[in-house]
Design a protein around this motif. Structure first.
Motif, PDB file in Angstrom:
ATOM      1  N   HIS A  26      10.920  -7.702  -1.317  1.00 18.22           N
ATOM      2  CA  HIS A  26      10.816  -6.494  -2.145  1.00 18.22           C
ATOM      3  C   HIS A  26      11.744  -6.592  -3.360  1.00 18.22           C
ATOM      4  CE1 HIS A  26      10.404  -2.258  -3.187  1.00 18.22           C
ATOM      5  NE2 HIS A  26      11.715  -2.241  -3.310  1.00 18.22           N
ATOM      6  N   ASP A 118       4.782   0.658  -6.240  1.00 16.02           N
ATOM      7  CA  ASP A 118       5.558   0.226  -5.082  1.00 16.02           C
ATOM      8  C   ASP A 118       6.550   1.296  -4.657  1.00 16.02           C
ATOM      9  OD1 ASP A 118       4.317  -2.281  -5.078  1.00 16.02           O
ATOM     10  OD2 ASP A 118       5.755  -3.079  -6.521  1.00 16.02           O
ATOM     11  N   GLY A 148       1.874   1.434   1.360  1.00 16.22           N
ATOM     12  CA  GLY A 148       3.035   0.603   1.068  1.00 16.22           C
ATOM     13  C   GLY A 148       3.966   1.198   0.029  1.00 16.22           C
ATOM     14  N   THR A 149       3.715   2.424  -0.380  1.00 13.57           N
ATOM     15  CA  THR A 149       4.547   3.059  -1.410  1.00 13.57           C
ATOM     16  C   THR A 149       5.791   3.679  -0.778  1.00 13.57           C
ATOM     17  OG1 THR A 149       2.594   3.564  -2.752  1.00 13.57           O
ATOM     18  CG2 THR A 149       4.619   4.767  -3.247  1.00 13.57           C
ATOM     19  N   LYS A 150       6.952   3.354  -1.333  1.00 15.72           N
ATOM     20  CA  LYS A 150       8.211   3.886  -0.856  1.00 15.72           C
ATOM     21  C   LYS A 150       8.578   5.119  -1.677  1.00 15.72           C
ATOM     22  CE  LYS A 150      13.064   2.577  -0.119  1.00 15.72           C
ATOM     23  NZ  LYS A 150      14.071   1.506  -0.313  1.00 15.72           N
TER      24      LYS A 150
END
Length: 369
Positions: A26, A118, A148-150
């Motif tokens: 990441h 992201d 998958g998005t933080k």
């Protein structure tokens, strides 16, 4: 205290540089792409413009709303709810209904595309203006599949060297840069509490919000103070005025007659509301109008509005009326003038509203109980 806070900020930056990296993939992706796959959601255009001065990379979405005013509904995107809200904001604050609806649709469309990023960072502060926005966004994201998005949050109530912190808009690019990267991951507890706050705030039963504030709200540390201040805006048991109107009458009675000085002083005293000028002019206008005004405005043809300023307003003067002085002494404003006002999802109307604020007990009470 200022020196201590500055040292804590410096220490936190140094500590981030020494911590082991848990997610190398990441971090490598973030460094390679320069943070461009990030979305920053901010509370105003001033903050957005400052962030663009090399503070962050990625896209910026300004959430243009004022949920602390007018009717607010659990699902504001529903057409019927939006029409009610748009009509109220146009009538009371001069915001054109068509423009308001168009802006809402545009920002919601951008928000719906969040999965292309992201990471998302919410930039907010301690006051009611921001906490209502934050609770709505947490309510909304809590009902999405993030994939998958933080989701991250940066929310502060002060800054080293800033005596009276009114908000992120006060900070320079270099000051905001010290905050970049200090956000934290939003967990399930914050999403749940944010949603509960939004549901309580938009409920037609204000006891739901009052009861929630008696519980543990530490997951969102600014919620309790901001929404307790919101409840103090309800008409008081003493004379039927909310805290903004009461403080305005007191200041005029003390000799403050300039509308601009009133806005500055009351804005400083009640900075926890995050009250903008249009919001305050609406409150001041309501005190100056009607068959039994509490104040008079001398030397100005009109109040400033959404479309622009009123040239004569700067030199105008506000004076208290004989009826205003009587209300200050405890006569009930509502029995003579009534009310037609929204507090989140609560609509109070008539000369005997159901709910009032008891300042001594620091709680809402139901009339007759």
């Amino acid at each position: 205290m200022t020196t201590l806070k500055k040292r804590l900020f410096d220490a936190r930056r140094k500590l981030r540089g020494t911590l082991p990296v848990a997610d190398f993939a990441h971090v490598f992706k973030h460094l390679h792409e320069g943070g461009k796959r990030m979305l920053h959601i901010v509370n105003g255009d001033t903050v957005a413009e400052t962030l663009k001065q090399g503070v962050v990379q990625g896209d910026i979405l300004v959430w243009r709303e004022v949920y602390s005013e007018g009717p607010v509904f659990l699902e504001p995107a529903e057409s019927e709810s939006r029409a009610v809200r748009a009509g109220y904001l146009e009538k009371d604050m001069g915001i054109p209904a068509d423009e308001y609806i168009r802006n809402c649709e545009e920002q919601e469309q951008k928000l719906a595309g969040f999965r292309q990023y992201d990471e998302i960072v919410l930039w907010f502060e301690h006051d009611l203006f921001d906490q209502t926005m934050l609770s709505y966004l947490l309510h909304w994201f809590g009902r999405q599949s993030l994939g998958g998005t933080k989701l991250n949050l940066l929310c502060i109530g002060d800054y080293p060297g800033v005596g009276l912190f009114r908000g992120l808009g006060q900070l320079t690019a270099s000051q905001l840069k010290t905050l970049s990267g200090t956000w934290h991951h939003i967990g399930a507890e914050e999403l749940k509490l944010g949603s509960r706050v939004w549901e309580a705030y938009t409920s037609p039963d204000p006891m739901k919000l009052q009861q929630l504030l008696e519980e543990d709200t530490s997951a969102l540390p600014f919620v309790r103070e901001a929404f307790e201040l919101h409840l103090s805006r309800y008409p008081s048991v003493y004379n039927g005025l909310g805290i903004v109107e009461q403080m305005t009458l007191e200041k005029v009675n003390e000799g403050i007659h300039s509308p601009l000085d009133l806005f500055r002083q009351i804005g400083d005293r009640l900075h926890g509301l995050g009250m903008g000028d249009l919001q305050y002019w609406d409150a001041l206008r309501s005190l100056c109008q009607g068959p039994s005004p509490l104040l008079t405005l001398e030397g100005a043809e009109a109040f400033p509005g959404y479309a622009g300023p009123s040239p004569s307003f700067r030199d105008s003067k506000v004076q208290i009326t004989e009826w205003g002085a009587r209300v200050l002494r405890g006569e009930d404003y509502l029995e003579r003038c009534g009310i037609d006002r929204w507090y989140g999802g609560v609509h109070l109307s008539g000369d005997r509203p159901v709910w009032r604020w008891d300042q001594d007990r620091r709680k809402l009470v139901k009339c007759g109980e």
